[in-house]
Write a protein that holds these residues in place. Sequence first.
Motif, mmCIF file in Angstrom:
data_model
loop_
_atom_site.group_PDB
_atom_site.id
_atom_site.type_symbol
_atom_site.label_atom_id
_atom_site.label_comp_id
_atom_site.label_asym_id
_atom_site.label_seq_id
_atom_site.Cartn_x
_atom_site.Cartn_y
_atom_site.Cartn_z
ATOM 1 N N MET A 1 1.023 -0.973 -0.108
ATOM 2 C CA MET A 1 0.091 0.011 0.097
ATOM 3 C C MET A 1 0.862 1.357 0.088
ATOM 4 O O MET A 1 1.937 1.062 0.187
ATOM 5 C CB MET A 1 -1.045 -0.014 1.082
ATOM 6 N N GLU A 2 0.025 2.357 -0.321
ATOM 7 C CA GLU A 2 0.963 3.650 -0.306
ATOM 8 C C GLU A 2 0.337 4.736 0.470
ATOM 9 O O GLU A 2 -1.058 4.599 0.745
ATOM 10 C CB GLU A 2 1.015 4.318 -1.766
ATOM 11 N N LEU A 3 1.027 5.539 0.813
ATOM 12 C CA LEU A 3 0.605 6.749 1.583
ATOM 13 C C LEU A 3 1.139 8.045 1.052
ATOM 14 O O LEU A 3 2.323 8.244 0.730
ATOM 15 C CB LEU A 3 1.204 6.662 3.164
ATOM 16 N N LYS A 4 0.307 9.104 0.633
ATOM 17 C CA LYS A 4 0.866 10.604 0.144
ATOM 18 C C LYS A 4 1.008 11.378 1.398
ATOM 19 O O LYS A 4 0.277 11.574 2.374
ATOM 20 C CB LYS A 4 -0.410 10.852 -0.503
ATOM 21 N N VAL A 5 2.179 12.091 1.568
ATOM 22 C CA VAL A 5 2.383 12.693 2.695
ATOM 23 C C VAL A 5 3.120 14.163 2.066
ATOM 24 O O VAL A 5 3.856 14.002 1.330
ATOM 25 C CB VAL A 5 3.497 12.103 3.597
ATOM 26 N N TRP A 6 2.552 15.244 2.528
ATOM 27 C CA TRP A 6 2.835 16.542 2.049
ATOM 28 C C TRP A 6 4.500 16.811 2.934
ATOM 29 O O TRP A 6 4.329 16.711 3.937
ATOM 30 C CB TRP A 6 2.067 17.726 2.619
ATOM 31 N N VAL A 7 5.443 17.177 1.995
ATOM 32 C CA VAL A 7 6.742 17.288 2.571
ATOM 33 C C VAL A 7 7.454 18.655 2.010
ATOM 34 O O VAL A 7 7.411 18.651 0.595
ATOM 35 C CB VAL A 7 7.686 16.147 2.359
ATOM 36 N N GLU A 8 7.279 19.640 2.880
ATOM 37 C CA GLU A 8 7.641 21.146 2.147
ATOM 38 C C GLU A 8 7.144 21.562 1.192
ATOM 39 O O GLU A 8 7.605 22.076 0.130
ATOM 40 C CB GLU A 8 9.340 21.104 2.405
ATOM 41 N N GLY A 9 5.583 21.415 1.167
ATOM 42 C CA GLY A 9 4.626 21.610 -0.028
ATOM 43 C C GLY A 9 4.608 20.790 -1.168
ATOM 44 O O GLY A 9 4.035 20.933 -2.141
ATOM 45 N N VAL A 10 5.405 19.785 -1.082
ATOM 46 C CA VAL A 10 5.276 18.981 -2.301
ATOM 47 C C VAL A 10 4.784 17.583 -1.822
ATOM 48 O O VAL A 10 5.029 16.950 -0.694
ATOM 49 C CB VAL A 10 6.693 18.559 -2.811
ATOM 50 N N VAL A 11 3.955 16.876 -2.408
ATOM 51 C CA VAL A 11 3.248 15.435 -2.148
ATOM 52 C C VAL A 11 4.587 14.382 -2.558
ATOM 53 O O VAL A 11 4.900 14.482 -3.710
ATOM 54 C CB VAL A 11 2.106 15.101 -2.956
ATOM 55 N N ARG A 12 4.762 13.742 -1.579
ATOM 56 C CA ARG A 12 5.659 12.443 -1.667
ATOM 57 C C ARG A 12 5.024 11.304 -1.294
ATOM 58 O O ARG A 12 3.905 11.320 -0.622
ATOM 59 C CB ARG A 12 6.659 12.480 -0.762
ATOM 60 N N VAL A 13 5.055 10.171 -2.245
ATOM 61 C CA VAL A 13 4.216 9.040 -1.910
ATOM 62 C C VAL A 13 5.455 7.786 -1.406
ATOM 63 O O VAL A 13 6.375 7.837 -2.059
ATOM 64 C CB VAL A 13 3.877 8.464 -3.218
ATOM 65 N N VAL A 14 5.063 7.241 -0.122
ATOM 66 C CA VAL A 14 5.712 6.215 0.483
ATOM 67 C C VAL A 14 5.058 4.751 0.310
ATOM 68 O O VAL A 14 3.973 4.601 0.306
ATOM 69 C CB VAL A 14 5.692 6.525 1.885
ATOM 70 N N CYS A 15 5.690 4.000 -0.626
ATOM 71 C CA CYS A 15 5.145 2.818 -1.197
ATOM 72 C C CYS A 15 5.568 1.606 -0.070
ATOM 73 O O CYS A 15 6.815 1.753 0.474
ATOM 74 C CB CYS A 15 5.554 2.624 -2.430
ATOM 75 N N GLY A 16 4.787 0.563 -0.289
ATOM 76 C CA GLY A 16 5.160 -0.639 0.492
ATOM 77 C C GLY A 16 4.880 -0.558 2.044
ATOM 78 O O GLY A 16 5.448 -1.423 2.730
ATOM 79 N N LEU A 17 3.920 0.215 2.341
ATOM 80 C CA LEU A 17 3.520 0.151 3.703
ATOM 81 C C LEU A 17 2.289 -0.914 3.884
ATOM 82 O O LEU A 17 1.760 -1.688 3.049
ATOM 83 C CB LEU A 17 2.804 1.496 4.026
ATOM 84 N N SER A 18 2.100 -1.361 5.211
ATOM 85 C CA SER A 18 1.284 -2.321 5.644
ATOM 86 C C SER A 18 0.441 -1.514 6.730
ATOM 87 O O SER A 18 0.693 -0.580 7.128
ATOM 88 C CB SER A 18 2.012 -3.588 6.136
ATOM 89 N N LEU A 19 -0.509 -2.310 7.033
ATOM 90 C CA LEU A 19 -1.492 -1.737 8.050
ATOM 91 C C LEU A 19 -0.800 -1.551 9.343
ATOM 92 O O LEU A 19 -0.816 -0.630 10.335
ATOM 93 C CB LEU A 19 -2.692 -2.428 8.375
ATOM 94 N N ASP A 20 0.402 -2.270 9.632
ATOM 95 C CA ASP A 20 1.052 -2.267 10.915
ATOM 96 C C ASP A 20 2.430 -1.378 10.779
ATOM 97 O O ASP A 20 3.237 -1.129 11.705
ATOM 98 C CB ASP A 20 1.781 -3.778 11.220
#
Length: 103
Positions: A1-20
């Motif tokens: 799964m992935e998570l979109k996170v705003w970092v210094e005004g730019v969206v970054r996508v963190v991939c490879g996440l699990s519910l844990d």
Amino acid sequence: MELKVWVEGVVRVVCGLSLDTSCQDVVIALAQAIGQTGRYVLILRFQGTERQLIADDCPLQCLAQLGQLAADVQFILRRTGPSISDGPNVPTRVHLRAMLGHF
């Protein structure tokens, strides 16, 4: 799964996440990816309010609890100050998947 996170005004996508996957895992991976040391927190913004997540919180579980309202959530990486070990050394960039383990 992935998570979109705003970092210094730019969206970054963190991939490879699990519910844990914890906030701490996400914060470390993002800080390494942007090549900056310091103290960071992950903020959950929802309906005009912000909540600072703690290290053990799991962002994907937070989204799952909100159900259809999860589309209105925004995660923000916020730098809160320098790290204790900040100095002249520049941190080595590490691939996000390596930081997150085998999720």
